[in-house]
Design an enzyme around this catalytic site. Sequence first.
Site, short mmCIF file in Angstrom:
data_model
loop_
_atom_site.label_atom_id
_atom_site.label_comp_id
_atom_site.label_asym_id
_atom_site.label_seq_id
_atom_site.Cartn_x
_atom_site.Cartn_y
_atom_site.Cartn_z
N CYS A 334 32.93 33.92 39.33
CA CYS A 334 33.80 35.10 39.35
C CYS A 334 33.61 35.92 38.07
O CYS A 334 32.55 36.50 37.86
CB CYS A 334 35.25 34.70 39.59
SG CYS A 334 36.30 36.07 40.14
N HIS A 431 35.59 30.82 44.17
CA HIS A 431 36.39 29.74 43.60
C HIS A 431 36.42 28.59 44.61
O HIS A 431 36.33 28.80 45.81
CB HIS A 431 37.81 30.21 43.33
CG HIS A 431 37.90 31.28 42.28
ND1 HIS A 431 37.66 31.02 40.94
CD2 HIS A 431 38.20 32.60 42.37
CE1 HIS A 431 37.81 32.14 40.26
NE2 HIS A 431 38.13 33.11 41.10
#
Length: 493
Positions: A334, A431
């Site tokens: 991310c 994630h």
Amino acid sequence: MNAQTLMIQGTTSDAGKSMLVTALCRWLSRQGIRVAPFKPQNMALNSVVSSNGGEIGRAQAVQAWAAGLAPHTDMNPVLLKPNTDKNAQIIIHGHAMANMDACGFHNYKTIALNAVLESHARLAAQYERIIVEGAGSPAEINLRTNDIANMGFAEAVDCPVILIADIDRGGVFAHLVGTLALLSESEQARIKGFVINRFRGDMALLQPGLDWLEQYTGKPVLGVLPYFQGLHLEAEDALPQTAGLIAPTQHEYLRIIVPALPRISNHTDFDPLRLHPQVKLQFIGPGETIPPADLIILPGSKSVRADLEWLRQQGWEHVIRRHLRYGGKLIGICGGFQMLGERIHDPDGLEGEAGSTQGMAFFEMSTTLQPDKLLRNVQGTLVYQSATVIGYEIHCGVTTFQKSYPPAIYLAENTDGAMSEDGLIMGSYLHGLFESAEACAALLNWAGLKDNHQSSNYHAICEAVFNRLADSIEQCLDTKQLYQLLNLQGSSA
């Protein structure tokens, strides 16, 4: 009084509120009672994408899983995600509304309360019981005005409260009595009992204190929970204090290091690695020596540009480049993935002062932060070993490549991330990369763990923890009084 809802409040942060709510959710669910978790207001950088496409605190998702439910935005209607020490992104019903400083949100609470009560009402219409987690302490008198997180909520819905305190900190009786003393008369009346958490020792030595507490306050001690050795329950926000819960075996193990960014987000991504018997994972904080490693992982961040500058100040960029020269592996997740590009642009000042920051330039790509946040649950296949991966995306950055790279993951309709041409660097927006046992094994193999003979089933570990916590309710708490508080006298349990 509303017996359908029971609220757990704590004398301090980390007193055990999240743990007790999780335990009660599994305990009730095992008895066939339709129960849902609820936290009116959460401040955390660990979050997930809910089943209805919004963003909630990870702790409430864990509690939902313990109750056998898919996470929903109504379980955490107000989520605050700090950008700085004084500013946070305000998320209402799963979607970002604005950035506010502490004073701005304090004044906004009267509006936020409406969102909280709407969500609670919807849950009350669907479930038999609701177990609510407070935030911090109800005795934070500077935050009492317009409170929606603790007694302000309890008063609004007229529910009973259990107060939990951590004896391992010391001063447990002062914590309980002092908290009670700082509440109003109506709030004191809502406290129906105490739970003492993390006790280790001889109960015979504690009993005189319990007797005194009941006599002094006129309120029962509902039970004493033990100090759970080796218990893994995902942290609501704070970084874990230990490297892992399972010591690496005498066989080959992999060394993984993660910079403890000031605004690190979703560090629960690494819990499956902390629990793996062949992994030694360390979070490296400010000023700490950066040790040699097989794999470096750059985690998610709520303030990517500021955290990238912090990395540079701490000497990480030099260490990473040297690490790669010697054949070490690097993963960016991310915000960590965005750092691997050439530029990060924040034209609207979404995460701080508007402007651009030069990235590490491992990939010819640039990222622009945009107001609309991408929230989605995904399933795909790792390019490496075609392993199945299940994860979720939470980011407002849009990444554009100036050069074509092999993707890291194949998704149903597109691809995610990138792999460097030399095979040493992987970037991904997902994630939860390591939660799938298959994906975790494949990624550890890519990072250099060749003798991966001990698999780690993260979901099975979590299920065992939920049941262990539910067992502790049966063994350590006064379940008769719990039934009464929840109006479950007629329960078959």
